[in-house]
Scaffold this motif. Structure first.
Motif, short mmCIF file in Angstrom:
data_model
loop_
_atom_site.label_atom_id
_atom_site.label_comp_id
_atom_site.label_asym_id
_atom_site.label_seq_id
_atom_site.Cartn_x
_atom_site.Cartn_y
_atom_site.Cartn_z
N LEU A 82 98.61 -4.19 38.26
CA LEU A 82 99.23 -3.26 37.32
C LEU A 82 100.09 -4.00 36.30
O LEU A 82 100.14 -3.62 35.12
N ALA A 83 100.78 -5.08 36.74
CA ALA A 83 101.56 -5.88 35.79
C ALA A 83 100.65 -6.54 34.77
O ALA A 83 100.97 -6.59 33.57
N ASP A 84 99.51 -7.06 35.23
CA ASP A 84 98.53 -7.65 34.30
C ASP A 84 98.04 -6.60 33.31
O ASP A 84 97.86 -6.89 32.12
N ASP A 85 97.81 -5.40 33.82
CA ASP A 85 97.35 -4.31 32.96
C ASP A 85 98.40 -4.00 31.89
O ASP A 85 98.08 -3.86 30.70
N THR A 86 99.65 -3.90 32.30
CA THR A 86 100.73 -3.61 31.36
C THR A 86 100.85 -4.70 30.30
O THR A 86 100.98 -4.43 29.11
N THR A 87 100.79 -5.96 30.74
CA THR A 87 100.90 -7.08 29.81
C THR A 87 99.73 -7.08 28.82
O THR A 87 99.92 -7.30 27.62
N ALA A 88 98.53 -6.84 29.33
CA ALA A 88 97.35 -6.83 28.46
C ALA A 88 97.42 -5.69 27.45
O ALA A 88 97.06 -5.86 26.28
N ARG A 89 97.89 -4.54 27.88
CA ARG A 89 98.02 -3.41 26.94
C ARG A 89 99.05 -3.71 25.86
O ARG A 89 98.84 -3.39 24.68
N ARG A 90 100.18 -4.33 26.28
CA ARG A 90 101.21 -4.67 25.30
C ARG A 90 100.66 -5.68 24.29
O ARG A 90 100.91 -5.58 23.09
N ALA A 91 99.92 -6.69 24.79
CA ALA A 91 99.34 -7.68 23.89
C ALA A 91 98.33 -7.04 22.95
O ALA A 91 98.25 -7.40 21.76
N ALA A 92 97.55 -6.09 23.47
CA ALA A 92 96.57 -5.41 22.62
C ALA A 92 97.27 -4.60 21.54
O ALA A 92 96.83 -4.58 20.38
N ASP A 93 98.36 -3.93 21.89
CA ASP A 93 99.11 -3.16 20.89
C ASP A 93 99.70 -4.09 19.83
O ASP A 93 99.67 -3.78 18.63
N ASP A 94 100.25 -5.24 20.27
CA ASP A 94 100.80 -6.19 19.30
C ASP A 94 99.71 -6.72 18.37
O ASP A 94 99.93 -6.85 17.16
N ALA A 95 98.55 -7.04 18.94
CA ALA A 95 97.45 -7.55 18.13
C ALA A 95 96.96 -6.48 17.15
O ALA A 95 96.63 -6.79 15.99
N ARG A 96 96.92 -5.24 17.60
CA ARG A 96 96.49 -4.18 16.69
C ARG A 96 97.47 -4.02 15.53
O ARG A 96 97.07 -3.89 14.37
N ARG A 97 98.78 -4.04 15.85
CA ARG A 97 99.78 -3.92 14.78
C ARG A 97 99.71 -5.11 13.82
O ARG A 97 99.83 -4.94 12.60
N ALA A 98 99.47 -6.31 14.38
CA ALA A 98 99.35 -7.49 13.53
C ALA A 98 98.13 -7.38 12.62
O ALA A 98 98.18 -7.75 11.44
#
Length: 448
Positions: A82-98
């Motif tokens: 679940l921590a990996d999932d949370t981290t990956a989702r956060r990274a995906a959101d950051d990449a999308r915003r970038a």
């Protein structure tokens, strides 16, 4: 609580080990003593039977503890997923915003290039329209004298310089627009890849939860059987004690001793919790306080920094809060989540509390530390120090394979070989003696 085993086969092996701890006498009611030839069965001495029952109950409890602890390890492995999932989702959101920001920049650069091109077009049009005025012959013809010729030549030079600047600006704008578009395309690709990783992490987390559920389903029947055997032995022991005044008196003394010990621990925890809360409130108000929760718990506070003290007080202020798997964040206890097994059996999803790593998140948020919700990642979040050099404020860990495998539990060291922890489903945040067993990791993690 807890961490990671490698699969259902490991759980099955632990179940088998747990079962070997239960003697045949626990698996079935004891056979009556064979009667002597020609006579009735010889009655068993109540004291002997009581002793046998006590041994059986202790063995059953040990087996239950082992089984429950192993299932808890599966929960913490799911926490990692679940921590990996949370981290990956956060990274995906950051990449999308970038990617979105990069695309906006590319669009702005393209608009600037278009404006520069329009300016060049305007200059070219003006140049041809005014060629008869600014051409070399026109500078001399029709002039009223040397001053007029010089003025016309200067005007032509200015126009030419501006035109060159416009052309250069247009070229730079064109190049920047092309580069910005390339960056935007690369950012979009990175965002798509991050989204794919997030989706894969979500699938992995779901799969891990499914494995936890499968392993737990396989173990629940054994848990129920062991619990029933323990309860049956305890009920038989109770009946023997009720029928024998000596045994009853012995039981009453033991229960009184246990009750007194529990009352002392409960009273201590209440004092420590109040003192920790008062300390936090006083520190927030920049005021002094005579309350010292660590000293009240019998732990030395010499040399502790305010940062370490605040972290410890923050954890101790939660004594007595119920364990809830998946619970706890930087703001305090939160609702637990479903695991399809042990946590669900204890109703963790409907409780507001902490699991082991959630309590650490809350404690260290006071020091500005943002920890992941998995004890194994928390072990790598700071400086590693040898266990023998531990000091208050360090994180203690337990792991499979004699402390060398996946981490499955974390606690906060208080000093004096005491710690505060959120142990497991069905229990509450507590102060406990450090368990220096085979699974304790030989290093601690120092964050403050």
């Amino acid at each position: 609580m807890r961490g990671a085993v490698t699969g259902a086969t490991v759980v099955a092996a632990v179940l088998a080990t747990a079962l070997t701890l239960v003697p045949p006498a626990l698996a079935a009611p004891p056979s009556p003593t064979p009667p002597p030839a020609g006579g009735s069965p010889a009655p068993q001495d109540p004291a002997d039977e009581a002793g046998s029952l006590v041994a059986r109950i202790a063995t059953a409890r040990a087996a239950l503890d082992r089984l429950t602890a192993d299932l808890g390890r599966r929960q913490e492995l799911a926490n990692r997923a679940l921590a990996d999932d949370t981290t990956a989702r956060r990274a995906a959101d950051d990449a999308r915003r970038a990617a979105e920001e990069s695309r906006r920049g590319a669009d702005a650069a393209a608009a600037a290039a278009e404006r520069a091109r329009a300016e060049v077009d305007a200059w070219i049009t003006a140049w041809f329209q005014q060629a008869d005025v600014l051409g070399p012959l026109s500078v001399l013809s029709g002039s009223s004298g040397p001053d007029d010729v010089a003025a016309r030549a200067h005007l032509r030079d200015v126009v030419t310089a501006d035109q060159r600047a416009a052309l250069d600006g247009a070229e730079r704008a064109r190049i920047e627009a092309a580069n910005a578009d390339s960056r935007a395309r690369a950012a979009r690709i990175a965002a798509d890849e991050a989204a794919a990783r997030a989706a894969a992490a979500r699938v992995a987390a779901d799969a891990e939860l499914t494995r936890v559920r499968t392993d737990t389903d396989a173990a629940q029947a054994q848990l129920r059987e062991l619990t029933a055997q323990r309860d049956a032995a305890e009920a038989r022991l109770r009946s023997l004690e009720d029928a024998d005044p000596a045994l009853a008196a012995q039981r009453d003394r033991a229960e009184a001793f246990d009750a007194a010990a529990t009352a002392r621990e409960t009273a201590r925890d209440a004092r420590v919790r109040r003192a920790a809360t008062a300390g936090l409130e006083a520190r927030a108000a920049r005021a002094g306080t005579d309350d010292d929760p660590l000293a009240d718990a019998g732990i030395s506070t010499d040399g502790l920094s305010d940062e370490v003290r605040t972290v410890l007080e923050r954890a101790l202020s939660q004594l007595g809060v119920v364990y809830a798997w998946g619970g706890g964040d930087a703001e305090g206890p939160t609702k637990g989540i479903r695991d399809g097994g042990v946590a669900d059996a204890h109703g963790d999803y409907d409780k507001t509390g902490f699991d082991c790593s959630g309590l650490m998140i809350y404690a260290f948020a006071a020091a500005g530390k943002d920890l992941p919700h998995y004890s194994g990642y928390q072990a790598d979040a700071g400086q590693r120090v040898a266990l023998e050099d531990r000091r208050p404020g360090d994180l203690l860990f337990w792991a499979d394979d004699d402390g060398a495998g996946p981490v499955h539990h974390v606690a906060l060291y208080l000093g004096g070989d005491q710690m505060v922890e959120a142990p497991e489903s069905g229990k509450t945040v507590r102060i406990a003696s450090v368990r220096f067993d085979d699974e304790i990791v030989p290093t601690v993690t120092r964050l403050v």
